[in-house]
Motif scaffolding. Sequence first.
Motif, PDB file in Angstrom:
ATOM      1  N   PHE A 207       0.836  -1.199   0.000  1.00  0.00           N
ATOM      2  CA  PHE A 207       0.000   0.000   0.000  1.00  0.00           C
ATOM      3  C   PHE A 207       0.871   1.249   0.000  1.00  0.00           C
ATOM      4  O   PHE A 207       0.600   2.216  -0.713  1.00  0.00           O
ATOM      5  CB  PHE A 207      -0.922   0.017   1.232  1.00  0.00           C
ATOM      6  N   ARG A 208       1.927   1.235   0.813  1.00  0.00           N
ATOM      7  CA  ARG A 208       2.786   2.413   0.936  1.00  0.00           C
ATOM      8  C   ARG A 208       3.448   2.752  -0.400  1.00  0.00           C
ATOM      9  O   ARG A 208       3.468   3.916  -0.822  1.00  0.00           O
ATOM     10  CB  ARG A 208       3.850   2.180   2.008  1.00  0.00           C
ATOM     11  N   ILE A 209       4.000   1.742  -1.066  1.00  0.00           N
ATOM     12  CA  ILE A 209       4.656   1.977  -2.353  1.00  0.00           C
ATOM     13  C   ILE A 209       3.672   2.583  -3.343  1.00  0.00           C
ATOM     14  O   ILE A 209       3.953   3.599  -3.996  1.00  0.00           O
ATOM     15  CB  ILE A 209       5.247   0.675  -2.916  1.00  0.00           C
ATOM     16  N   GLY A 210       2.497   1.956  -3.456  1.00  0.00           N
ATOM     17  CA  GLY A 210       1.510   2.424  -4.428  1.00  0.00           C
ATOM     18  C   GLY A 210       1.042   3.839  -4.162  1.00  0.00           C
ATOM     19  O   GLY A 210       0.972   4.670  -5.079  1.00  0.00           O
ATOM     20  N   LEU A 211       0.731   4.147  -2.903  1.00  0.00           N
ATOM     21  CA  LEU A 211       0.212   5.471  -2.581  1.00  0.00           C
ATOM     22  C   LEU A 211       1.290   6.549  -2.642  1.00  0.00           C
ATOM     23  O   LEU A 211       1.087   7.622  -3.222  1.00  0.00           O
ATOM     24  CB  LEU A 211      -0.444   5.453  -1.194  1.00  0.00           C
ATOM     25  N   GLU A 212       2.461   6.271  -2.046  1.00  0.00           N
ATOM     26  CA  GLU A 212       3.500   7.304  -2.027  1.00  0.00           C
ATOM     27  C   GLU A 212       4.068   7.565  -3.419  1.00  0.00           C
ATOM     28  O   GLU A 212       4.526   8.672  -3.694  1.00  0.00           O
ATOM     29  CB  GLU A 212       4.596   6.933  -1.031  1.00  0.00           C
ATOM     30  N   ASN A 213       3.990   6.577  -4.313  1.00  0.00           N
ATOM     31  CA  ASN A 213       4.464   6.796  -5.684  1.00  0.00           C
ATOM     32  C   ASN A 213       3.584   7.764  -6.475  1.00  0.00           C
ATOM     33  O   ASN A 213       3.991   8.260  -7.528  1.00  0.00           O
ATOM     34  CB  ASN A 213       4.564   5.464  -6.443  1.00  0.00           C
ATOM     35  N   THR A 214       2.382   8.055  -5.983  1.00  0.00           N
ATOM     36  CA  THR A 214       1.536   9.055  -6.641  1.00  0.00           C
ATOM     37  C   THR A 214       1.992  10.470  -6.302  1.00  0.00           C
ATOM     38  O   THR A 214       1.629  11.432  -6.980  1.00  0.00           O
ATOM     39  CB  THR A 214       0.061   8.929  -6.198  1.00  0.00           C
ATOM     40  N   GLY A 215       2.761  10.617  -5.208  1.00  0.00           N
ATOM     41  CA  GLY A 215       3.175  11.934  -4.753  1.00  0.00           C
ATOM     42  C   GLY A 215       2.155  12.653  -3.902  1.00  0.00           C
ATOM     43  O   GLY A 215       2.371  13.801  -3.492  1.00  0.00           O
ATOM     44  N   HIS A 216       1.030  11.975  -3.593  1.00  0.00           N
ATOM     45  CA  HIS A 216      -0.072  12.648  -2.892  1.00  0.00           C
ATOM     46  C   HIS A 216      -0.305  12.134  -1.473  1.00  0.00           C
ATOM     47  O   HIS A 216      -1.208  12.620  -0.782  1.00  0.00           O
ATOM     48  CB  HIS A 216      -1.377  12.477  -3.685  1.00  0.00           C
ATOM     49  N   TYR A 217       0.463  11.150  -1.044  1.00  0.00           N
ATOM     50  CA  TYR A 217       0.227  10.519   0.254  1.00  0.00           C
ATOM     51  C   TYR A 217       1.532  10.387   1.027  1.00  0.00           C
ATOM     52  O   TYR A 217       2.598  10.222   0.441  1.00  0.00           O
ATOM     53  CB  TYR A 217      -0.388   9.130   0.083  1.00  0.00           C
ATOM     54  N   GLU A 218       1.412  10.405   2.357  1.00  0.00           N
ATOM     55  CA  GLU A 218       2.567  10.227   3.232  1.00  0.00           C
ATOM     56  C   GLU A 218       2.176   9.305   4.390  1.00  0.00           C
ATOM     57  O   GLU A 218       1.238   9.617   5.140  1.00  0.00           O
ATOM     58  CB  GLU A 218       3.026  11.574   3.781  1.00  0.00           C
ATOM     59  N   VAL A 219       2.834   8.156   4.507  1.00  0.00           N
ATOM     60  CA  VAL A 219       2.548   7.237   5.605  1.00  0.00           C
ATOM     61  C   VAL A 219       3.147   7.812   6.893  1.00  0.00           C
ATOM     62  O   VAL A 219       4.354   8.036   6.988  1.00  0.00           O
ATOM     63  CB  VAL A 219       3.103   5.830   5.319  1.00  0.00           C
ATOM     64  N   VAL A 220       2.280   8.045   7.891  1.00  0.00           N
ATOM     65  CA  VAL A 220       2.734   8.641   9.158  1.00  0.00           C
ATOM     66  C   VAL A 220       2.827   7.605  10.278  1.00  0.00           C
ATOM     67  O   VAL A 220       3.406   7.884  11.332  1.00  0.00           O
ATOM     68  CB  VAL A 220       1.808   9.794   9.594  1.00  0.00           C
ATOM     69  N   TRP A 221       2.267   6.401  10.047  1.00  0.00           N
ATOM     70  CA  TRP A 221       2.359   5.333  11.046  1.00  0.00           C
ATOM     71  C   TRP A 221       2.033   4.018  10.360  1.00  0.00           C
ATOM     72  O   TRP A 221       1.181   3.961   9.465  1.00  0.00           O
ATOM     73  CB  TRP A 221       1.381   5.578  12.201  1.00  0.00           C
ATOM     74  N   SER A 222       2.721   2.960  10.759  1.00  0.00           N
ATOM     75  CA  SER A 222       2.497   1.651  10.146  1.00  0.00           C
ATOM     76  C   SER A 222       2.618   0.555  11.190  1.00  0.00           C
ATOM     77  O   SER A 222       3.296   0.722  12.213  1.00  0.00           O
ATOM     78  CB  SER A 222       3.499   1.406   9.002  1.00  0.00           C
ATOM     79  N   ASN A 223       1.969  -0.565  10.911  1.00  0.00           N
ATOM     80  CA  ASN A 223       2.023  -1.717  11.817  1.00  0.00           C
ATOM     81  C   ASN A 223       2.090  -2.999  11.008  1.00  0.00           C
ATOM     82  O   ASN A 223       1.327  -3.190  10.043  1.00  0.00           O
ATOM     83  CB  ASN A 223       0.788  -1.752  12.728  1.00  0.00           C
ATOM     84  N   GLN A 224       3.002  -3.878  11.384  1.00  0.00           N
ATOM     85  CA  GLN A 224       3.097  -5.215  10.781  1.00  0.00           C
ATOM     86  C   GLN A 224       3.516  -6.193  11.859  1.00  0.00           C
ATOM     87  O   GLN A 224       4.573  -6.040  12.472  1.00  0.00           O
ATOM     88  CB  GLN A 224       4.093  -5.238   9.627  1.00  0.00           C
ATOM     89  N   TRP A 225       2.669  -7.202  12.076  1.00  0.00           N
ATOM     90  CA  TRP A 225       2.972  -8.229  13.069  1.00  0.00           C
ATOM     91  C   TRP A 225       2.406  -9.549  12.586  1.00  0.00           C
ATOM     92  O   TRP A 225       1.228  -9.646  12.243  1.00  0.00           O
ATOM     93  CB  TRP A 225       2.360  -7.861  14.425  1.00  0.00           C
ATOM     94  N   GLU A 226       3.268 -10.552  12.527  1.00  0.00           N
ATOM     95  CA  GLU A 226       2.880 -11.890  12.082  1.00  0.00           C
ATOM     96  C   GLU A 226       2.796 -12.793  13.300  1.00  0.00           C
ATOM     97  O   GLU A 226       3.810 -13.073  13.942  1.00  0.00           O
ATOM     98  CB  GLU A 226       3.911 -12.422  11.082  1.00  0.00           C
TER      99      GLU A 226
END
Length: 413
Positions: free
Chosen positions: A16-35
């Motif tokens: 999601f981060r790659i796709g959104l930030e590659n548009t130039g219109h989004y900035e991820v301010v917090w993320s979570n990943q836990w398996e």
Amino acid sequence: MQKLRVCELFAGVGGFRIGLENTGHYEVVWSNQWEPSTKTQHASLVYEARFGPENHSAVDIEKVPTSEIPDHDVLVGGFPCQDYSVATTLNSSKGLVGKKGVLWWSIHRILKEKRQKPRYLFLENVDRLLKSPSSQRGRDFAIMLKSLSELGYAVEWRVINAADYGMPQRRRRVFFLAYHQSTQMFQAIKERPEKTWLETDGVFAMAFPMKNENKAFETFDLTDDLATLSNHFNKGGNKSPFKNCGIFIGNHVFTTDAVPDYNGPHTVLEDILQNGEAPDDFFISIDELKQWKYLKGAKRELRTSRSGHQYHYAEGSMVFPDALNKPSRTIITGEGGKAPSRFKHVVPTQRGLRRLTPVELERLNMFPDNHTKLKGISDTKRAFFMGNALVVGIVKKTGKVLFEKIEQLSQTA
């Protein structure tokens, strides 16, 4: 318009981060990943290596207080497909809660507890969500729609097969966008005919054009509370009432089956191959070929279960090797490793038959080359990541159109 702030849940290795930030219109301010099934958080390690450890959480989201999650405009995530039924708490003041360990309810909890709610949601799941569970077709999706509506959101959804829009993999997933009642997007859906929004004006319609081919639009209401929906929705029904695209607003469902309408360029399996670069151990030896052919071939045989019961087993053949002039089949989490398999991809090359490399699997999901390459991360684990990932191109296209639509509505307000 400023960049939209994004919270990425169930982040995996950051599709999601790659796709959104590659548009130039989004900035991820917090993320979570836990398996939960592994001690070493391999996906989180890759995520941090690519994007940095700042504002990234690698603990169980159910244990993260909402107060630790910064305010954001867009909440995104490809959450696990589970049993979304609800349970009544003994303490009636708490009302209804989801079953522990079911991660949809972590999203719900964040939305419920956030004083400044995210204005938009962008979520992804396997398309069987629309018809789960088998005993109450569509119940799980009905619960999700109703719970989002109670939190003030309108929802539009669409099942998209990436290959139908020129992308290199046949990967069918349901994507849905939700708009808070405080947004102009919510008002736009409310004011326009549902048919118009689904066919031409909506974000998915603009990003991924559709045609209806005279298929019926179906409408029904979800007026029951969550407990009643959980216990009784479509009980005994053979088919889900939810089609592959639709809108839900104010308890009202409007849904139909969309047919892709795309005439642009197509990427096929041959286009992403690393021919000349694949390591030797990806090639299939003559000794192994017989087992590969058996697993890929048609079967009709008598088998014996562990309990000693004999049964007739039959299955059809698969294309072997995979066709190079078409998009690939869906990558699964078991794609990696040398062991022969019915479901792994095998491609013909001048040197012989071979499995797909980690870079090729990344390309099929439209990730950057070697995005998952990291010391201590095996090729098998890299394949597992891609089996769990989404096609970045779908996220990028949707994110671009969503931002443009928001901007357009803000200028006409």
